[in-house]
Design a protein around this motif. Sequence first.
Motif, PDB file in Angstrom:
ATOM      1  N   GLY A   1       2.561  11.384  -1.038  1.00  0.00           N
ATOM      2  CA  GLY A   1       4.042  12.018  -1.243  1.00  0.00           C
ATOM      3  C   GLY A   1       3.802  12.886   0.835  1.00  0.00           C
ATOM      4  N   PRO A   2       5.189  12.141   1.116  1.00  0.00           N
ATOM      5  CA  PRO A   2       4.437  12.834   2.641  1.00  0.00           C
ATOM      6  C   PRO A   2       4.965  14.122   3.365  1.00  0.00           C
ATOM      7  N   VAL A   3       3.680  15.015   4.390  1.00  0.00           N
ATOM      8  CA  VAL A   3       3.336  16.044   4.263  1.00  0.00           C
ATOM      9  C   VAL A   3       4.027  16.858   5.193  1.00  0.00           C
ATOM     10  N   GLY A   4       5.038  17.731   5.499  1.00  0.00           N
ATOM     11  CA  GLY A   4       5.665  18.020   7.029  1.00  0.00           C
ATOM     12  C   GLY A   4       7.279  16.547   6.669  1.00  0.00           C
ATOM     13  N   GLU A   5       7.856  17.098   8.090  1.00  0.00           N
ATOM     14  CA  GLU A   5       9.255  17.192   7.980  1.00  0.00           C
ATOM     15  C   GLU A   5       9.529  15.642   8.108  1.00  0.00           C
ATOM     16  N   PHE A   6      10.399  14.911   7.237  1.00  0.00           N
ATOM     17  CA  PHE A   6      10.608  13.635   7.190  1.00  0.00           C
ATOM     18  C   PHE A   6      12.184  13.315   7.000  1.00  0.00           C
ATOM     19  N   ARG A   7      12.323  11.895   7.427  1.00  0.00           N
ATOM     20  CA  ARG A   7      13.778  11.781   6.804  1.00  0.00           C
ATOM     21  C   ARG A   7      13.905  10.081   6.521  1.00  0.00           C
ATOM     22  N   GLY A   8      14.681  10.015   5.650  1.00  0.00           N
ATOM     23  CA  GLY A   8      14.325   8.596   4.689  1.00  0.00           C
ATOM     24  C   GLY A   8      13.358   7.795   3.884  1.00  0.00           C
ATOM     25  N   LEU A   9      13.181   8.571   3.366  1.00  0.00           N
ATOM     26  CA  LEU A   9      12.341   7.875   2.951  1.00  0.00           C
ATOM     27  C   LEU A   9      12.889   7.738   1.594  1.00  0.00           C
ATOM     28  N   GLU A  10      13.910   8.042   0.738  1.00  0.00           N
ATOM     29  CA  GLU A  10      14.008   7.572  -0.299  1.00  0.00           C
ATOM     30  C   GLU A  10      14.595   6.137  -0.307  1.00  0.00           C
ATOM     31  N   GLU A  11      15.588   5.855   1.432  1.00  0.00           N
ATOM     32  CA  GLU A  11      15.665   4.412   1.296  1.00  0.00           C
ATOM     33  C   GLU A  11      14.800   3.070   1.640  1.00  0.00           C
ATOM     34  N   PHE A  12      13.554   3.983   2.256  1.00  0.00           N
ATOM     35  CA  PHE A  12      12.126   3.301   2.328  1.00  0.00           C
ATOM     36  C   PHE A  12      12.096   3.020   1.112  1.00  0.00           C
ATOM     37  N   GLU A  13      11.650   3.539   0.427  1.00  0.00           N
ATOM     38  CA  GLU A  13      10.743   3.269  -1.096  1.00  0.00           C
ATOM     39  C   GLU A  13      11.659   2.124  -1.964  1.00  0.00           C
ATOM     40  N   GLY A  14      12.967   2.402  -1.498  1.00  0.00           N
ATOM     41  CA  GLY A  14      14.300   1.247  -2.619  1.00  0.00           C
ATOM     42  C   GLY A  14      13.884  -0.002  -1.212  1.00  0.00           C
ATOM     43  N   SER A  15      13.733  -0.176  -0.376  1.00  0.00           N
ATOM     44  CA  SER A  15      13.621  -1.395   0.563  1.00  0.00           C
ATOM     45  C   SER A  15      11.858  -1.680   0.708  1.00  0.00           C
ATOM     46  N   ILE A  16      10.984  -1.299  -0.252  1.00  0.00           N
ATOM     47  CA  ILE A  16       9.525  -1.909  -0.411  1.00  0.00           C
ATOM     48  C   ILE A  16       9.483  -2.438  -1.603  1.00  0.00           C
ATOM     49  N   ARG A  17      10.725  -2.366  -2.225  1.00  0.00           N
ATOM     50  CA  ARG A  17      10.001  -2.272  -4.306  1.00  0.00           C
ATOM     51  C   ARG A  17       9.751  -4.458  -4.055  1.00  0.00           C
ATOM     52  N   TRP A  18      10.227  -5.115  -3.344  1.00  0.00           N
ATOM     53  CA  TRP A  18      10.111  -6.606  -3.578  1.00  0.00           C
ATOM     54  C   TRP A  18       7.776  -6.778  -3.105  1.00  0.00           C
ATOM     55  N   ALA A  19       7.239  -5.807  -2.793  1.00  0.00           N
ATOM     56  CA  ALA A  19       5.922  -5.973  -2.818  1.00  0.00           C
ATOM     57  C   ALA A  19       5.499  -5.023  -3.738  1.00  0.00           C
ATOM     58  N   THR A  20       5.458  -5.993  -4.661  1.00  0.00           N
ATOM     59  CA  THR A  20       4.943  -5.916  -5.769  1.00  0.00           C
ATOM     60  C   THR A  20       3.403  -6.755  -5.978  1.00  0.00           C
TER      61      THR A  20
ATOM     62  N   LEU B   1       1.147  -1.105  -0.005  1.00  0.00           N
ATOM     63  CA  LEU B   1      -0.033  -0.053  -0.251  1.00  0.00           C
ATOM     64  C   LEU B   1       1.015   1.480   0.114  1.00  0.00           C
ATOM     65  N   CYS B   2       2.176   1.405   0.480  1.00  0.00           N
ATOM     66  CA  CYS B   2       3.365   2.487   0.747  1.00  0.00           C
ATOM     67  C   CYS B   2       3.754   2.989  -0.184  1.00  0.00           C
ATOM     68  N   GLY B   3       4.023   1.322  -0.934  1.00  0.00           N
ATOM     69  CA  GLY B   3       4.418   1.646  -2.769  1.00  0.00           C
ATOM     70  C   GLY B   3       3.946   2.226  -3.913  1.00  0.00           C
ATOM     71  N   GLU B   4       2.510   1.804  -3.052  1.00  0.00           N
ATOM     72  CA  GLU B   4       0.940   1.896  -4.918  1.00  0.00           C
ATOM     73  C   GLU B   4       0.893   3.802  -4.228  1.00  0.00           C
ATOM     74  N   VAL B   5       1.635   4.288  -2.641  1.00  0.00           N
ATOM     75  CA  VAL B   5       1.053   5.575  -2.685  1.00  0.00           C
ATOM     76  C   VAL B   5       1.909   6.347  -3.291  1.00  0.00           C
ATOM     77  N   LEU B   6       3.164   6.066  -3.032  1.00  0.00           N
ATOM     78  CA  LEU B   6       4.369   6.956  -3.425  1.00  0.00           C
ATOM     79  C   LEU B   6       4.389   6.714  -5.624  1.00  0.00           C
ATOM     80  N   ARG B   7       3.657   5.402  -6.394  1.00  0.00           N
ATOM     81  CA  ARG B   7       3.581   5.215  -6.995  1.00  0.00           C
ATOM     82  C   ARG B   7       2.519   6.439  -7.771  1.00  0.00           C
ATOM     83  N   GLY B   8       1.920   6.506  -7.410  1.00  0.00           N
ATOM     84  CA  GLY B   8       0.549   7.616  -7.639  1.00  0.00           C
ATOM     85  C   GLY B   8       0.389   8.624  -7.333  1.00  0.00           C
ATOM     86  N   GLY B   9       1.859   9.297  -7.229  1.00  0.00           N
ATOM     87  CA  GLY B   9       2.561  10.537  -6.725  1.00  0.00           C
ATOM     88  C   GLY B   9       1.182  11.091  -5.702  1.00  0.00           C
TER      89      GLY B   9
END
Length: 608
Positions: A226-245, A216-224
Motif C-alpha cells: 500500500g502507499p506510504v505518504g499522502e495520496f488521493r484516488g486510491l480506491e477508485e484506482f484500485e477499482g479501475s484496474i480490476r480488468w488487468a487479470t 503489477l499495481c493490482g498484485e501489489v495491492l492484493r499482496g498487502g
Amino acid sequence: MKILSACAFDCPDACGFEAQWGSSQVRGRDDHPYTRGFVCRKLTKLLDALEGPRPTQPMLREGGVLNPISWDRALSILAGRIESAVKRDPRRILWGTGSGNLLMTNCLLDLFSQRLGGFTGLAGSLCGGEGGHGLSLSYPVRRHVPPEEVLESRRILLWGRNVAETNVHFVPLIARARAMGAKVGYLDVRPTRTHGLADVAWTLRPGSDLALGAFLCGEVLRGGGGPVGEFRGLEEFEGSIRWATRQEVGRLTGLSSQELDEILQFVTSDGPLSLWAGWAMQRRQGGDLLMRVLDSLVFLLGSQGVPGGGMVFSADDGAPFPPGFAEGCFSRLAPRPVVGPWLKGAQDPPVELVIFSRCNPVTQTQGVEDLLELMDREDPFFVCLDWRLSATASRSHLFIPVAPFPEQPDGLVFSYWHDLLQVTRPVRRSPCPSEADLLDSILRMLGFDPCVRGSFEPFVRQVLSNPGLVPVAEGIWRFPHPDRNRGAFSFPLVPPVGPAGDSLTLVTPHRFDAVNGGGCESWAEGDGLVFRLSPREASRLGLRDRQRVAVRSPWGEVRGVLRVEEGVAPGTCWTHSGQRGVNLLVGPQLTDRWNCCLSQVEVELRPL
C-alpha cells in the motif's frame, strides 16, 4: 587553444567535452560528473562531417532542380517573400523549428517572428510531451532523481529505455550499481545492446505496457502492499484496474504466467526500486496514462522520494528559462507532429511561406504525404535553414546553409536527464552564418532593427544569475531542481486496454549513432528499408528471411527487405526511425495535447 564546451544534440547525456580550436578531435571532460572523459559517436561523427564536403552556398529550386545561387540573391528572395506575406498577414508565414540542437538560445530566434508581427508557430511534441504531461499530474511538485542515485538502488528497472544506445553515459553508473549488488531488469519489444547490462530481461508486445503496469499495481495491492505518504484516488484506482487479470494481461502482452511472476518478484523484492522509463512507448494515445500507472507502481512499492528509488522519465529541461524572454512571439499555432496536413487545410489566412529551421519534418512528422504534395507545388514557398542537405532541405524551394551548434555563438545547454547547466562555445570557424545573424540580416533588409543576436548575452546572463546554481567546474553548474515531492500523490483511473489481435505494430527506434534520424535518410536507398519480424510472425505470414516485402498501413505503403530476428516480441515489426519513407506509414492522429502518435501504427506485410 583549448575550448571547453558541451554537446547540444537532442540527447539526454549533454556531454561536456574539450577540443582544440579548429580540430575535429574531441574528448570528454574529466571534470564532468557524467561524461568522465568520453563522448559518444554522435558528436565525433558530426565533427568529422564538418571537416568533409558540406553545402556552404544557398540553393534555389529551378526547373525542379536545386542549383547554387549567390548569398545576395538568396537573402533577397527570402526577404522579399517575408515582406510580401507580412504586408498581407504575418500568420501567412509558418516558422517551424525543431530539435536539431537543444541550445537554450534557440528560443530567442522566435523574436524574429515577434518583431515582424507574429507568424504561425508550432506547438506539440514529437518526443516526450505526453509522458511528461502524465507525470505532471502525479504530484504538484515533482522531485528530480539525479542519475547517480541509481547507485543506491537495489533494483533498477529499465522499462523500454535502451540506455546502451540512447543514454550511454548512464551505462557506467548502472555497471557500478550492479557491482554494488543491485539487480537490473529490462523490458522491451526487441533485442538491443541493453540486454547485456541486465540480470534478467523480458520481451512484451508493443502497446501492452499499460496492461502490465496495471497488473503489477493490482498484485501489489492484493499482496498487502500500500502507499506510504499522502495520496488521493486510491480506491477508485484500485477499482479501475480490476480488468488487468493474469489471464488478460498474459494475452495482451504475450508474457507467460511464469514471466509475469518473475517481473512481480523483481519489483517487489527488498530495497528501493528505481524505474527508468523510455520515450517510444508513450508516443501514443494514452501515453500520459501509462506513465502515471508506472508512477503509481513505484509509489505503491514505497520507492517514491527515497534515495535509490523513484520513477524517472525526463527531467524538466525548461526549468532554467527565465520568464519574459521570447514570450508571445506567435499569432497562431499549428500542431508540430502533423504540420503537413495542417498546412494543406490552413485557412483564414492560408500559409504562403514556410520556413523550417533545425528540423527535418519530411522524415520525422506524421501524415507526411500531404507535406510532400505541398512541397512539389510553387505555393506555399518552402525555405529550409540547416547545416546539411537533409531530406527536407532537398525538397524545399530555397535552401540556406547555416552553422551547426559546434560553430554557433556562445550559449547554454541543459540536460533532460541530469541536472547540469553548461556553457557552449564554438570550436571552429563557420563558413556559414548562424541562424541569429542570418535573421538579423533579413530584419535590416526589411528596415527593422535587429533583435536576435543581441538578445543572447542578456539571456545567458539572466540564466546564470539564478542564486541556486552550484558551480561544478569551469562553465558547468548544478541546477536546483526540487529535491523532494510536494503535495499528495494522485492516482489515475485506468480504462481497459483493447484486445490484442494478429496485427503488427510498427516500432521505429533510434539508431545508436544518430539523433532523431539525423543522417539516416540514405539508409533507405540501395537495398531499401529493412523491416524485422520474429520467426513466429514470419512463419505465420508465410514470409522468409531476406525476402522483399511491401509494408502497408491505412496511410501508405513502402517496400523493403524482411529480416527474421530472434527475440523480437509478437506483434512487432520494427525498423529504424529517420529513414526516408518510413513515416509515410504514419497517419495524422494526435493526442489531445497535439503530441505525436508515432508508436500507434498497425501495418501489414506481403511478399513482392
